[in-house]
Write a protein that holds these residues in place. Structure first.
Motif, PDB file in Angstrom:
ATOM      1  N   ALA A 107       8.567   6.165 -29.583  1.00  0.00           N
ATOM      2  CA  ALA A 107       8.221   4.753 -29.446  1.00  0.00           C
ATOM      3  C   ALA A 107       6.799   4.643 -28.936  1.00  0.00           C
ATOM      4  CB  ALA A 107       9.177   4.076 -28.476  1.00  0.00           C
ATOM      5  N   ALA A 108       6.441   5.561 -28.043  1.00  0.00           N
ATOM      6  CA  ALA A 108       5.115   5.481 -27.427  1.00  0.00           C
ATOM      7  C   ALA A 108       4.600   6.875 -27.099  1.00  0.00           C
ATOM      8  CB  ALA A 108       5.169   4.643 -26.149  1.00  0.00           C
ATOM      9  N   THR A 109       3.286   6.974 -27.116  1.00  0.00           N
ATOM     10  CA  THR A 109       2.586   8.156 -26.627  1.00  0.00           C
ATOM     11  C   THR A 109       1.842   7.732 -25.376  1.00  0.00           C
ATOM     12  OG1 THR A 109       2.299   9.116 -28.816  1.00  0.00           O
ATOM     13  CG2 THR A 109       0.725   9.815 -27.121  1.00  0.00           C
ATOM     14  N   MET A 110       1.972   8.522 -24.314  1.00  0.00           N
ATOM     15  CA  MET A 110       1.230   8.246 -23.084  1.00  0.00           C
ATOM     16  C   MET A 110       0.236   9.357 -22.856  1.00  0.00           C
ATOM     17  SD  MET A 110       4.332   6.951 -20.653  1.00  0.00           S
ATOM     18  CE  MET A 110       3.263   6.394 -19.329  1.00  0.00           C
ATOM     19  N   LEU A 111      -0.986   8.978 -22.539  1.00  0.00           N
ATOM     20  CA  LEU A 111      -2.041   9.943 -22.234  1.00  0.00           C
ATOM     21  C   LEU A 111      -2.593   9.609 -20.857  1.00  0.00           C
ATOM     22  CD1 LEU A 111      -3.856   9.748 -25.705  1.00  0.00           C
ATOM     23  CD2 LEU A 111      -2.461  11.668 -24.891  1.00  0.00           C
ATOM     24  N   TYR A 112      -2.708  10.632 -20.028  1.00  0.00           N
ATOM     25  CA  TYR A 112      -3.197  10.460 -18.657  1.00  0.00           C
ATOM     26  C   TYR A 112      -4.473  11.278 -18.534  1.00  0.00           C
ATOM     27  CZ  TYR A 112      -2.951  10.970 -13.485  1.00  0.00           C
ATOM     28  OH  TYR A 112      -3.214  10.995 -12.137  1.00  0.00           O
ATOM     29  N   GLY A 113      -5.581  10.587 -18.235  1.00  0.00           N
ATOM     30  CA  GLY A 113      -6.885  11.234 -18.185  1.00  0.00           C
ATOM     31  C   GLY A 113      -7.089  11.990 -16.884  1.00  0.00           C
ATOM     32  N   VAL A 114      -7.076  13.311 -16.946  1.00  0.00           N
ATOM     33  CA  VAL A 114      -7.171  14.144 -15.751  1.00  0.00           C
ATOM     34  C   VAL A 114      -8.575  14.742 -15.591  1.00  0.00           C
ATOM     35  CG1 VAL A 114      -6.221  16.211 -14.631  1.00  0.00           C
ATOM     36  CG2 VAL A 114      -4.702  14.605 -15.793  1.00  0.00           C
ATOM     37  N   HIS A 224     -11.332   0.943 -29.080  1.00  0.00           N
ATOM     38  CA  HIS A 224     -11.822   2.265 -28.708  1.00  0.00           C
ATOM     39  C   HIS A 224     -11.758   2.418 -27.189  1.00  0.00           C
ATOM     40  CE1 HIS A 224     -14.003   6.008 -28.912  1.00  0.00           C
ATOM     41  NE2 HIS A 224     -14.732   5.590 -27.890  1.00  0.00           N
ATOM     42  N   HIS A 225     -11.036   3.425 -26.740  1.00  0.00           N
ATOM     43  CA  HIS A 225     -10.912   3.639 -25.301  1.00  0.00           C
ATOM     44  C   HIS A 225     -11.876   4.710 -24.812  1.00  0.00           C
ATOM     45  CE1 HIS A 225      -9.296   3.397 -21.381  1.00  0.00           C
ATOM     46  NE2 HIS A 225      -9.027   4.678 -21.345  1.00  0.00           N
ATOM     47  N   ARG A 226     -12.738   4.316 -23.879  1.00  0.00           N
ATOM     48  CA  ARG A 226     -13.625   5.269 -23.201  1.00  0.00           C
ATOM     49  C   ARG A 226     -12.934   5.682 -21.911  1.00  0.00           C
ATOM     50  NH1 ARG A 226     -17.167   1.797 -25.352  1.00  0.00           N
ATOM     51  NH2 ARG A 226     -18.598   2.763 -26.828  1.00  0.00           N
ATOM     52  N   TRP A 227     -12.645   6.964 -21.801  1.00  0.00           N
ATOM     53  CA  TRP A 227     -11.836   7.447 -20.684  1.00  0.00           C
ATOM     54  C   TRP A 227     -12.572   7.442 -19.351  1.00  0.00           C
ATOM     55  CZ3 TRP A 227      -6.775   8.278 -20.788  1.00  0.00           C
ATOM     56  CH2 TRP A 227      -6.162   8.395 -22.037  1.00  0.00           C
ATOM     57  N   ARG A 228     -11.826   7.073 -18.301  1.00  0.00           N
ATOM     58  CA  ARG A 228     -12.237   7.285 -16.915  1.00  0.00           C
ATOM     59  C   ARG A 228     -11.115   8.090 -16.278  1.00  0.00           C
ATOM     60  NH1 ARG A 228     -11.985   0.972 -16.534  1.00  0.00           N
ATOM     61  NH2 ARG A 228     -10.127   1.738 -17.597  1.00  0.00           N
ATOM     62  N   GLU A 229     -11.482   8.990 -15.369  1.00  0.00           N
ATOM     63  CA  GLU A 229     -10.460   9.791 -14.716  1.00  0.00           C
ATOM     64  C   GLU A 229      -9.432   8.860 -14.068  1.00  0.00           C
ATOM     65  OE1 GLU A 229     -12.187  13.063 -12.417  1.00  0.00           O
ATOM     66  OE2 GLU A 229     -10.438  12.815 -11.100  1.00  0.00           O
ATOM     67  N   GLY A 230      -8.149   9.143 -14.259  1.00  0.00           N
ATOM     68  CA  GLY A 230      -7.098   8.323 -13.665  1.00  0.00           C
ATOM     69  C   GLY A 230      -6.540   7.255 -14.602  1.00  0.00           C
ATOM     70  N   ASP A 231      -7.159   7.087 -15.783  1.00  0.00           N
ATOM     71  CA  ASP A 231      -6.604   6.131 -16.751  1.00  0.00           C
ATOM     72  C   ASP A 231      -5.313   6.661 -17.344  1.00  0.00           C
ATOM     73  OD1 ASP A 231      -8.725   4.342 -16.649  1.00  0.00           O
ATOM     74  OD2 ASP A 231      -9.663   5.025 -18.522  1.00  0.00           O
ATOM     75  N   VAL A 232      -4.341   5.764 -17.510  1.00  0.00           N
ATOM     76  CA  VAL A 232      -3.188   6.055 -18.359  1.00  0.00           C
ATOM     77  C   VAL A 232      -3.288   5.119 -19.561  1.00  0.00           C
ATOM     78  CG1 VAL A 232      -0.669   5.938 -18.578  1.00  0.00           C
ATOM     79  CG2 VAL A 232      -1.691   6.900 -16.522  1.00  0.00           C
ATOM     80  N   LEU A 233      -3.260   5.698 -20.750  1.00  0.00           N
ATOM     81  CA  LEU A 233      -3.274   4.921 -21.990  1.00  0.00           C
ATOM     82  C   LEU A 233      -1.893   5.054 -22.622  1.00  0.00           C
ATOM     83  CD1 LEU A 233      -4.778   3.387 -24.322  1.00  0.00           C
ATOM     84  CD2 LEU A 233      -5.438   5.640 -25.209  1.00  0.00           C
ATOM     85  N   SER A 253     -15.084  19.674 -19.702  1.00  0.00           N
ATOM     86  CA  SER A 253     -13.634  19.664 -19.877  1.00  0.00           C
ATOM     87  C   SER A 253     -13.139  18.290 -20.290  1.00  0.00           C
ATOM     88  CB  SER A 253     -12.975  20.014 -18.555  1.00  0.00           C
ATOM     89  OG  SER A 253     -12.298  21.213 -18.663  1.00  0.00           O
ATOM     90  N   ARG A 254     -12.183  18.257 -21.180  1.00  0.00           N
ATOM     91  CA  ARG A 254     -11.459  17.027 -21.492  1.00  0.00           C
ATOM     92  C   ARG A 254      -9.994  17.414 -21.450  1.00  0.00           C
ATOM     93  NH1 ARG A 254      -9.135  14.418 -26.184  1.00  0.00           N
ATOM     94  NH2 ARG A 254      -9.655  12.197 -26.359  1.00  0.00           N
ATOM     95  N   VAL A 255      -9.289  16.950 -20.431  1.00  0.00           N
ATOM     96  CA  VAL A 255      -7.870  17.286 -20.285  1.00  0.00           C
ATOM     97  C   VAL A 255      -7.075  16.002 -20.130  1.00  0.00           C
ATOM     98  CG1 VAL A 255      -6.126  18.543 -18.962  1.00  0.00           C
ATOM     99  CG2 VAL A 255      -8.440  19.483 -19.150  1.00  0.00           C
ATOM    100  N   LEU A 256      -6.167  15.780 -21.066  1.00  0.00           N
ATOM    101  CA  LEU A 256      -5.251  14.649 -20.994  1.00  0.00           C
ATOM    102  C   LEU A 256      -3.846  15.222 -20.919  1.00  0.00           C
ATOM    103  CD1 LEU A 256      -6.696  12.528 -23.990  1.00  0.00           C
ATOM    104  CD2 LEU A 256      -7.420  12.451 -21.591  1.00  0.00           C
ATOM    105  N   TRP A 257      -3.018  14.617 -20.097  1.00  0.00           N
ATOM    106  CA  TRP A 257      -1.606  15.002 -20.072  1.00  0.00           C
ATOM    107  C   TRP A 257      -0.875  14.048 -21.012  1.00  0.00           C
ATOM    108  CZ3 TRP A 257      -0.200  15.381 -14.132  1.00  0.00           C
ATOM    109  CH2 TRP A 257      -0.948  16.414 -13.555  1.00  0.00           C
TER     110      TRP A 257
END
Ligand SMILES: [Fe+2]
Length: 269
Positions: A107-114, A224-233, A253-257
């Protein structure tokens, strides 16, 4: 109290006033589910979570499901996938929706910007509900009769044999699906997971899907999402496609959980 602020005329909203590391009450969960169905992409900034807290928070949107790239699982947390490109993995730069090779895809994908690079490396999300509405009537009618046959991407050569066995069986989905919460229709396919469109050759199928992507995905329907550390998309996989952007310095580094949560079986009502 949630505060919801649209980020783009077509889709995307920022949600503030929520700390995902804490228990979320039923009314707030419902509000978030409705907001996702309406805005299709939610950005929850300034989050700070352990892997366990993140998994608990994901349940707001559905049960976390196992991902089929087990080589990228977070050690000790098999339902969190690590999106990174340290070992030469290529970012998913083509438009797609996730895991269409499942009977009940996410249903959804969650990405957490670490870890976030200083420039580039964004994620784009396209509103496939708007894409469907913008198609000519005859093409909407035609698409409503078509189904894709889905399996794992053939060009992902590092996919493990055990994942291939478990998740490689052909799964059929309609190319237009009705959103279970919102009741609206959206175009639904994954161009490299679809082996073909039923009744068409693989070549003709790919050509048609690529042509559709080119015509449908216009800047007017893309956030278009520009990531900041701590964002959850949070991305609604039932009515969007998304892509990564590889335009960042690979020394950074680009690490998303990533967590995907199970949805319903796609149907056209
Ligand atoms: Fe994806």
């Amino acid at each position: 109290m949630l505060h919801i602020r649209p980020l783009h005329p077509s889709l995307g909203a920022e949600v503030t006033g929520i700390d995902l590391s804490r228990p979320i009450d039923a009314a707030t969960r419902d509000e978030l589910t409705q907001a996702l169905a309406e805005h299709l992409a939610l950005v929850l900034p300034e989050q700070s979570m352990t892997p366990g807290q993140y998994l608990t928070a994901a349940e707001i949107f559905g049960p976390p499901m196992r991902q089929h790239y087990s080589q990228h699982n977070m050690p000790g947390y098999p339902d969190i996938g690590l999106v990174w490109h340290r070992n030469g993995q290529r970012p998913a730069e083509r438009w797609h929706t996730d895991h269409t090779n499942r009977e009940r895809p996410p249903a959804a994908t969650m990405l957490y910007g670490v870890e976030i690079p200083s420039a580039g490396g964004g994620t784009s999300v396209a509103n496939m509900r708007a894409a469907y509405q913008a198609l000519p009537g005859e093409e909407r009618d035609r698409l409503a009769t078509l189904c894709t046959i889905n399996s794992l991407d053939e060009d992902h050569i590092d996919t493990r044999e055990e994942d291939r066995k478990q998740y490689g069986k052909p799964i059929i989905h309609p190319m237009v699906r009705t959103h279970p919460v919102h009741g609206t229709r959206a175009v639904y396919f994954h161009v490299t997971k679809a082996l073909c469109i039923e009744g068409m050759t693989p070549e003709a199928s790919k050509a048609y899907m690529n042509d559709l992507l080119e015509r449908m995905i216009q800047p007017s329907i893309v956030y278009h999402h520009r990531w900041r550390e701590g964002d959850v998309l949070v991305i609604d996989d039932r009515a969007t496609m998304h892509r990564a952007h590889g335009d960042y310095d690979r020394n950074e580094s680009r690490v998303l959980w990533r967590i995907i949560v199970e949805g319903d079986r796609p149907t056209l009502a």
